[in-house]
Write an enzyme that holds these catalytic residues in place. Structure first.
Site, PDB file in Angstrom:
ATOM      1  N   ILE A 702       0.815  -1.221   0.000  1.00  0.00           N
ATOM      2  CA  ILE A 702       0.000   0.000   0.000  1.00  0.00           C
ATOM      3  C   ILE A 702       0.843   1.263   0.000  1.00  0.00           C
ATOM      4  O   ILE A 702       0.328   2.375  -0.015  1.00  0.00           O
ATOM      5  CB  ILE A 702      -0.960   0.036   1.221  1.00  0.00           C
ATOM      6  CG1 ILE A 702      -0.180  -0.077   2.525  1.00  0.00           C
ATOM      7  CG2 ILE A 702      -2.011  -1.056   1.103  1.00  0.00           C
ATOM      8  CD1 ILE A 702      -1.039   0.114   3.762  1.00  0.00           C
ATOM      9  N   GLY A 703       2.139   1.114   0.043  1.00  0.00           N
ATOM     10  CA  GLY A 703       2.982   2.300   0.020  1.00  0.00           C
ATOM     11  C   GLY A 703       4.431   1.926   0.216  1.00  0.00           C
ATOM     12  O   GLY A 703       4.782   0.765   0.423  1.00  0.00           O
ATOM     13  N   GLY A 705       7.865   3.214   2.399  1.00  0.00           N
ATOM     14  CA  GLY A 705       8.444   4.083   3.417  1.00  0.00           C
ATOM     15  C   GLY A 705       9.863   4.447   3.044  1.00  0.00           C
ATOM     16  O   GLY A 705      10.329   4.196   1.938  1.00  0.00           O
ATOM     17  N   GLY A 708      11.712   0.836   2.829  1.00  0.00           N
ATOM     18  CA  GLY A 708      11.110  -0.369   2.283  1.00  0.00           C
ATOM     19  C   GLY A 708       9.622  -0.226   2.091  1.00  0.00           C
ATOM     20  O   GLY A 708       9.054   0.855   2.263  1.00  0.00           O
ATOM     21  N   VAL A 710       5.435  -0.965   2.536  1.00  0.00           N
ATOM     22  CA  VAL A 710       4.434  -1.078   3.590  1.00  0.00           C
ATOM     23  C   VAL A 710       3.291  -1.942   3.050  1.00  0.00           C
ATOM     24  O   VAL A 710       2.775  -1.688   1.958  1.00  0.00           O
ATOM     25  CB  VAL A 710       3.910   0.303   4.027  1.00  0.00           C
ATOM     26  CG1 VAL A 710       2.884   0.143   5.144  1.00  0.00           C
ATOM     27  CG2 VAL A 710       5.055   1.195   4.475  1.00  0.00           C
ATOM     28  N   LYS A 724       5.481  -2.664   8.061  1.00  0.00           N
ATOM     29  CA  LYS A 724       6.570  -1.939   7.412  1.00  0.00           C
ATOM     30  C   LYS A 724       7.786  -2.862   7.366  1.00  0.00           C
ATOM     31  O   LYS A 724       8.289  -3.288   8.394  1.00  0.00           O
ATOM     32  CB  LYS A 724       6.898  -0.670   8.193  1.00  0.00           C
ATOM     33  CG  LYS A 724       8.030   0.156   7.610  1.00  0.00           C
ATOM     34  CD  LYS A 724       8.237   1.404   8.450  1.00  0.00           C
ATOM     35  CE  LYS A 724       9.379   2.248   7.918  1.00  0.00           C
ATOM     36  NZ  LYS A 724       9.608   3.431   8.754  1.00  0.00           N
ATOM     37  N   ASP A 829      10.364  14.548  11.510  1.00  0.00           N
ATOM     38  CA  ASP A 829       9.872  14.408  10.127  1.00  0.00           C
ATOM     39  C   ASP A 829       8.351  14.526  10.096  1.00  0.00           C
ATOM     40  O   ASP A 829       7.665  13.711   9.480  1.00  0.00           O
ATOM     41  CB  ASP A 829      10.323  13.075   9.543  1.00  0.00           C
ATOM     42  CG  ASP A 829      10.238  13.059   8.006  1.00  0.00           C
ATOM     43  OD1 ASP A 829      10.201  14.157   7.414  1.00  0.00           O
ATOM     44  OD2 ASP A 829      10.201  11.973   7.421  1.00  0.00           O
TER      45      ASP A 829
END
Length: 1012
Positions: A702-703, A705, A708, A710, A724, A829
């Site tokens: 789904i994404g 990071g 690496g 996710v 993650k 962040d």
């Protein structure tokens, strides 16, 4: 004298010797006593500063304190004390001057509070005083001339306010005076001209929020439409007396609110070498009589100066840097300016200059930057700009220049950037320019250039923009050698032939614009190779063939325009699973059913003028699939035969594939068994490590990071977790493990409803896994900036109540980290992609891989390198890597600006950010309502949205001391959501928050020129 000598000679030898021994002994005793006194004072200073670790070598021993690195002695007595950048937070010790021979005192770059320490008046021998970059407040005392021996005084980077006192003009011994970056809100004292020995004067960057405009109540704040937050307050004119400072060598009065004309006497100071008056409100002409023949740098940019460049500037033979940009200067550039022998930088963009440029530019001087953009220059560019081979940058866009590019650029190996867009330039590009060794930016859009692209380009070239010209021929196969290209814009030319397969091998390409050409053939089959591509625009060509399904594996692609071509076939189902924010396939020959994921108004114009396409709903105003004409019985029989044949072939292939997959799965499981997974839980779990490890596959990514992928992993019929995965690789192994452990350490020890819940971690020799709670609505940026399919669905718009609810939730999480955790936690962040949303849009702060736990409250830690995301990074962190909670406040302020304007954090020009963009609008008095997000501009919320925008600007103040704490930010947000929480008396919006009421309102925004 002779009589005295004679009588002295008659004295007996023994008494004379005894006298000298007595003097020596007395002097030794006096020296020993002074040494002991000074040693005691130094130990007392250490105790006053609460025995900091950096002074642990200050001990009561027999070792001489004159050997301590912070101390300098003369004849055995302390004359210098230096404690710079040591995080001192106490006021200056009032007994410092017990060091009676002190001549030098340096306490710069600390956090020393309080008013100017008048106890220093007792240091009668003090010659050097540096208290810059601290948090002093109040006025500089009117009797500061008590420090009569001062030769160097620096009080810059503090909160000093009020007037610069006239008494400064009585410090007659001063050689250097630095009063920059303070909050002065008066005029420039004329008495400054009395400092006839002064060689350096810095009074730049003095800004403050004007008290008369500070809203006193929520009602008044709501009425405030035009918000002048950062107003320059060192105002008035530059005094004429400044022309009497005959010793002056360096004068910097930049970034203030000074008005009026430039004093004529300034240009008569014959020792003056550096003069910075940029970013003020100076007007009138530049003085015409110039005798400051030692001037090497002259910067009058960003003012309201008018008239012409004086001919006398052509007499400044030592001048290396001339900057006049962003004024209202007009006329032609004097021929003599082009013949200045030392000139390296000529910067005059954004004025009203006209006529031709002097042809001698570069022929006599070693020109490095030549910036003449946004004027009305005509004729050719000077031929000899790179005569000595040192030209780094040439920007001449937005003029009326004509003719060919200078041939001298063909051999200009030093050239790094060239921008000549929007002119009437023509002809071929000099062949050597295409291969210039260091060229990184080549932008020649909107001219009349002709010719073909070369096979090879400079190895450093990252931006190639040649649109709206008359280039022709094929895109060369040698494009594969353009390894560093990030942007390739060749739209609106005459290119023909097919798109070469080699173009897909460019690893850094993010933007490819080839629209409005004559390209033919299919799309490259290896389109999956585009790992970084974000924008692909191929509209208005003659491309054919089908859309390759592999395009869906371009995970970064968000803008795809293939309209106005001859593309056929069906729309690949895989295309519907991409995170596209802009899709246009109109005016092609596509056929078949439109994937259901595209059946919403966001794609209303994406499929027009494709007669063969149909849809299952009426949302897209296309033909409904069920209403298409029915096929005949013959058609049905033909179709049946085709289906049977297809099924037989498919079954055969499936059997072979199944055998292959079984062998592969068996081998994979065998390898998995060899791995030893370790699970460490932080919550009660309803799954095992096997559930997680066995369920991670490409289709549920789904994404991505920082280190690496996710994954979304189902743990039962209705529940999911987010995993993650961090890959450990040889060179990055130590760094990855460190980041992993940082996130585990922090998240496993803190509990809050607005901080993402870490369930467990799983690790083995190859991989590190973090298992979080899964949040259905993903990240804030995917909603706010339309990066999510859900965000485009009607009825699910992120309205203002949801946005405020999200802001409050994220603030609560950060407030807990800063004020309730021991030790405090700095995220480092904070950004919209690290604010996750559950099904009810409750915000949760996530991704602590960059976080740093502070050892003591309010203690600063220094990080080895800056980590973060452009647009969110606080200025002091980028410059010094010093970390405290205020860098999170800055980043959160950017999030508030995103929530209220709808723009992204990197919004601005190619060098600026959203925070700087917001400040510039405020500086010029833009009505706040005009720059808010149109999606949330509802009358009933308008005042509230304006207030939060102002809070965002407040949080992004340049100086950390000017920013509120997260506790205060949260209080303001809660007050905005419920303006009556302060009780019946409705205490003012700011009155209940003392720090904000009296905080420093300062903002420095550098207008970076192209050579920066």
């Amino acid at each position: 004298m002779k009589k005295f000598t004679a009588s002295f000679a008659k004295m007996p030898i023994l008494p004379l010797l005894s006298f000298f021994l007595f003097l020596t002994f007395a002097n030794s005793e006096s020296h020993s006593l002074l040494y002991d006194e000074e040693h005691a004072v130094l130990l007392k200073i250490k105790q006053y500063l609460q025995n900091p670790s950096f002074l642990r070598h200050w001990i009561p021993s027999n070792s001489s304190h004159c050997t301590w690195p912070e101390i300098r002695c003369t004849n055995g007595s302390v004359t210098s004390l230096t404690l710079l950048n040591t995080n001192i937070t106490q006021t200056l010790p009032p007994f410092l001057c017990d060091l009676k021979n002190l001549t030098r005192l340096d306490f710069q770059w600390n956090f020393i509070p309080g008013e100017f320490p008048t106890s220093l008046y007792n240091c009668s021998k003090l010659e050097y005083l540096d208290l810059s970059q601290n948090v002093f407040v109040g006025k500089i005392p009117d009797d500061i001339d008590h420090l009569a021996s001062l030769r160097f005084l620096s009080l810059g980077g503090n909160n000093f306010s009020g007037d610069i006192p006239a008494s400064v003009g009585r410090l007659k011994e001063l050689r250097s005076l630095k009063l920059h970056q303070c909050l002065f809100n008066g005029t420039f004292p004329a008495e400054i001209g009395n400092l006839s020995n002064l060689e350096l004067l810095h009074v730049f960057s003095n800004h403050m929020f004007p008290p008369t405009k500070l809203p006193l109540s929520l009602t008044q704040l709501n009425k405030l439409k035009s918000f002048y937050m950062y107003e320059s307050n060192l105002v008035g004119e530059i005094p004429q007396t400044i022309g009497r400072m005959v010793a002056l060598e360096e004068l910097d009065l930049s970034k203030n609110g000074l008005s009026g004309q430039i004093p004529d006497g300034l240009f008569l100071l014959q020792n003056l070498s550096i003069l910075y008056l940029y970013r003020n409100s100076l007007s009138g002409d530049i003085p015409g009589v110039v005798e400051a023949f030692n001037l090497t740098e002259l910067d009058l940019s960003e003012n309201n100066l008018s008239g012409k460049i004086p001919d006398d500037l052509g007499k400044l033979n030592k001048l290396t840097y001339l900057s006049l940009y962003m004024n209202q200067l007009s006329g032609t550039v004097p021929e003599s300016i082009g013949r200045l022998p030392a000139l390296t930088d000529f910067v005059v963009f954004l004025n009203n200059f006209s006529g031709t440029l002097p042809p001698d530019f570069g022929r006599i001087s070693n020109l490095e930057t030549f910036q003449v953009a946004s004027n009305s220059f005509t004729g050719r560019l000077p031929e000899n700009l790179c005569f000595y081979g040192r030209l780094v940058g040439l920007t001449a866009y937005d003029n009326n220049l004509s003719g060919e590019l200078p041939e001298s650029l063909a051999t200009c190996s030093s050239l790094q950037y060239l921008r000549v867009e929007n002119n009437e330039l023509s002809g071929n590009i000099p062949s050597g320019l295409w291969t210039s060794l260091h060229l990184s930016t080549f932008m020649i859009n909107e001219n009349k250039f002709t010719g073909q692209l070369p096979e090879r380009l400079p190895g450093n070239l990252s931006v190639l923009a040649i649109s709206y010209n008359q280039f022709s021929g094929r895109i060369p196969l040698g494009v594969s050698s353009w390894k560093n290209i990030v942007v390739f814009n060749a739209s609106n030319n005459l290119f023909n032939g097919s798109i070469p397969q080699e173009l897909t091998s460019l690893p850094h390409l993010t933007t490819l614009l080839l629209d409005h050409n004559q390209l033919t053939g299919p799309l490259p089959s290896d389109i999956i190779s585009w790992k970084s591509l974000i924008t692909l625009d191929l509209r208005h060509n003659q491309l054919s063939g089908e859309i390759p399904p592999a395009i869906a594996k371009s995970s970064t692609l968000i803008i795809l325009d293939l309209s106005e071509n001859r593309i056929s076939g069906q729309i690949p189902l895989q295309l519907a699973h991409m995170r596209l924010t802009n899709l246009n396939l109109s005016s092609n020959n596509l056929a078949g059913r439109i994937p259901s994921e595209f059946e919403n108004l966001a794609y209303a114009s994406s499929f027009l003028n494709n007669p063969g396409l149909c849809t299952d709903t009426a949302v897209l105003n296309l033909i409904l699939c069920d209403s298409r004409p029915q096929r005949t019985s013959i058609d049905r029989r033909s179709a049946s035969h085709a289906i049977i044949i297809s099924l037989v072939v498919a079954a055969s292939l499936l059997a072979l594939l199944s055998s292959f997959l079984m062998i592969r799965v068996y081998r994979k499981r065998k390898q998995e068994l060899k791995r030893s997974w370790k699970l460490t839980s932080f919550q009660r779990l309803s799954f095992t490590k096997a559930n997680i490890v066995s369920s991670m596959s490409e289709h549920n990514i789904i994404g991505c990071g920082g280190y690496g992928a996710v994954y979304r992993v189902g743990i039962d019929d209705s529940n999911f977790v987010a995993v993650k995965k961090i890959w450990s690789r040889r060179k990055l192994e130590e760094k990855l493990v460190s980041s992993f452990l940082a996130e585990v350490e922090i998240l496993s020890n803190i509990r809050h409803n607005n901080i993402v819940k870490l369930l467990c971690c799983i690790s083995n020799e190859d991989s590190l896994l973090l298992v979080y709670e899964y949040l259905e609505n993903h990240s804030l940026d995917r909603w706010l900036h339309n990066k999510s399919k859900q965000a485009a669905v009607p009825g699910l718009v992120l309205d203002w109540p949801k946005r405020l609810h999200i802001a409050i939730g994220a603030a609560q999480g950060l407030c807990y980290m800063h004020h309730d955790c021991l030790p405090p936690v700095v995220h480092r962040d904070v950004k919209t992609s690290n604010i996750l949303l559950d099904s009810k849009f409750n915000a949760k702060v996530a991704d602590f891989g960059l976080a740093k736990m502070l050892m003591k409250p309010e203690e600063l830690a220094t990080m080895s390198a800056v980590a973060g995301t452009f647009g969110y990074i606080a200025p002091e962190y980028a410059q010094t890597t010093r970390v405290n909670e205020k860098i999170d406040v800055y980043s959160f302020g950017v999030v508030l600006l995103e929530l209220t304007t709808g723009k992204e954090a990197n919004h601005g020009d190619e060098y600026s950010s959203l925070a700087e963009w917001a400040w510039r609008h405020i500086q010029v008095g833009t009505d706040v309502e005009d720059i808010l997000d149109k999606e949330i501009k509802e009358a009933c919320y308008m005042d509230e949205i304006c207030n939060i925008f102002k809070l965002g600007v407040m949080c992004t103040a340049t100086l950390p001391a000017s920013r509120p704490s997260m506790k205060e930010v949260l209080k303001i947000l809660l007050t905005c959501s419920n303006p009556f929480t302060n009780g019946e008396n409705n205490v003012g919006f700011y009155d209940s928050i003392p720090l904000l009421k009296n905080s420093k309102w300062e903002k420095q925004v550098e207008y970076y020129t192209d050579d920066d």
